[in-house]
Design an enzyme around this catalytic site. Structure first.
Site, mmCIF file in Angstrom:
data_model
loop_
_atom_site.group_PDB
_atom_site.id
_atom_site.type_symbol
_atom_site.label_atom_id
_atom_site.label_comp_id
_atom_site.label_asym_id
_atom_site.label_seq_id
_atom_site.Cartn_x
_atom_site.Cartn_y
_atom_site.Cartn_z
ATOM 1 N N ASP A 195 0.796 -1.228 0.000
ATOM 2 C CA ASP A 195 0.000 0.000 0.000
ATOM 3 C C ASP A 195 0.832 1.283 0.000
ATOM 4 O O ASP A 195 0.339 2.347 0.379
ATOM 5 C CB ASP A 195 -0.943 0.003 1.211
ATOM 6 C CG ASP A 195 -0.207 0.059 2.545
ATOM 7 O OD1 ASP A 195 1.018 -0.190 2.563
ATOM 8 O OD2 ASP A 195 -0.848 0.354 3.568
ATOM 9 N N GLU A 196 2.080 1.217 -0.455
ATOM 10 C CA GLU A 196 2.933 2.404 -0.389
ATOM 11 C C GLU A 196 4.010 2.363 -1.464
ATOM 12 O O GLU A 196 4.563 1.310 -1.767
ATOM 13 C CB GLU A 196 3.592 2.467 0.996
ATOM 14 C CG GLU A 196 4.420 3.707 1.234
ATOM 15 C CD GLU A 196 4.938 3.769 2.664
ATOM 16 O OE1 GLU A 196 5.120 4.886 3.167
ATOM 17 O OE2 GLU A 196 5.163 2.700 3.272
#
Length: 394
Positions: free
Chosen positions: A97-98
């Site tokens: 998620d990054e």
């Protein structure tokens, strides 16, 4: 991404989860385990990541517990990463998620703020997900900026902003400075980022080795690490499960290890990797945890090899009768299958193609019909019911 797992479930079923206190993790049926992440509505009511499910439900009785669905999370991850890559090829994915984007050469799409706003708007409209974006001259400042305003924040942090915004804060606010490092700095009377920025470089090197110079640079907002778009191979692949009831019998523990080995082996083959080291994790009811590993003579991607090594480790490091609360299997020393010579067993090499074909067939069945489509017979206890809960993913 903001509260990624919960946000994905909200995007999938807004009528069920939108603006409601939700949490992912633990065991929704057994009401046990640990919260992996929680929505902002849940955080407003005092729920925090790392809480036990029991604590979270006591804090927020209306909390909605959701089972993890990593296949779903990966599909959303691929979607927002695809959006990011439309603005620069220099994208370094750090986790599911990054990511970092180097937009030095992306002026065609506008100013840095305009590019960030466009990406944020597209992820919201195309994926129904919130995200926070940090803009800075380097990865360190961009990362810290992204954490300053959530959800849906957009923050700029420049080197010249460090004295005004960061220097009065304790050292552990600095990204990359962990609790132990901060405690050691505190003992050395370096208590704020301002003091760290002014500290003598040689003094820091003497106490922290090569990290000393990095600490001083970071406190001054300097970071020279490039955005590396090359995808790094997984360092490890693992599954672990918190058990509905403590396990004390070897037969039952072996069945759970077989399921964990099966799942890790499947992920290993899906990523076209082989492993050289198998590790097991055993956690007792008092939360005492041991991890033991063994490096094999030859690399493998076969579930049977993984299970054999995991079972050997269990027999060597666990005494039957001692209660087990959690079991895990992790594969380490990974390498690409096409670049690694796999040594065949002298007495079993004729069976190897049949084993490979069998596992390939099982993998295809699960891809098409789901994880529960087919199981090894060893997973069935005498009662005919499966013992292990679906393991969580590392």
């Amino acid at each position: 991404m903001n509260a990624f797992y919960c946000s994905v479930h909200e995007a999938e079923e807004p009528g069920k989860y939108k603006n409601k206190p939700t949490a992912v993790g633990g065991d929704a049926e057994q009401r046990r385990g640990v919260i992996v992440t929680c929505s902002y509505a849940a955080r407003a009511k005092g729920v925090r990541t790392g809480m036990t499910v029991r604590e979270a439900l006591k804090t927020c009785p209306e909390l909605i517990l959701i089972k993890t669905d990593f296949k779903l999370y990966r599909s959303y991850s691929e979607r927002f990463m695809a959006i990011a890559r439309q603005y620069t090829p220099l994208v370094q994915q750090m986790s599911i998620d990054e990511c970092y984007l180097d937009i030095t050469g992306s002026g065609l799409f506008g100013t840095p703020v305009e590019i960030a706003q466009t990406i944020q708007r597209r992820i919201q409209s195309e994926c129904a997900l919130p995200c926070s974006i940090g803009i800075g001259p380097n990865k360190l400042l961009a990362k810290m900026a992204s954490d300053m305003k959530k959800p849906n924040g957009l923050t700029i942090l420049r080197i010249r902003d460090m004295p005004r915004l960061m220097w009065d804060k304790p050292c552990d606010v600095l990204f990359g400075v962990g609790k132990k490092t901060a405690e050691k700095l505190n003992r050395l009377q370096v208590k704020t980022i301002s003091q760290l920025a002014a500290a003598d470089a040689e003094f820091l090197r003497r106490h922290f080795g090569v990290m000393g110079q990095w600490l001083k640079d970071a406190a001054n907002g300097r970071d020279y690490s490039p955005v590396n778009p090359e995808e790094e191979a997984s360092k490890s692949i693992g599954h672990m499960t918190t058990l509905p009831a403590d396990v004390t019998e070897k037969e039952e523990a072996a069945r759970i290890l077989l399921e964990l080995s099966d799942r890790t082996g499947r992920r290993l083959r899906a990523q076209h990797l082989v492993t050289g080291t198998v590790q097991i994790t055993i956690r007792k009811p008092d939360m005492t945890t041991i991890a033991r590993s063994r490096t094999m003579e030859a690399v493998t991607q076969q579930t049977s090899d993984i299970y054999r090594e995991a079972l050997r480790l269990l027999e060597r490091h666990w005494r039957e009768g001692d209660p087990i609360r959690l079991l895990g299997v992790t594969l380490q020393n990974l390498s690409p299958a096409e670049e690694t010579a796999i040594q065949l067993d002298l007495f079993d090499y004729e069976q190897q193609p049949r084993k490979d074909a069998l596992e390939a067939a099982m993998d295809k069945l699960r891809d098409k019909f789901g994880e529960k489509a087919i199981h090894s017979a060893g997973l069935l206890p005498k009662s005919g019911k499966r013992v292990a809960k679906a393991p969580s993913e590392e």
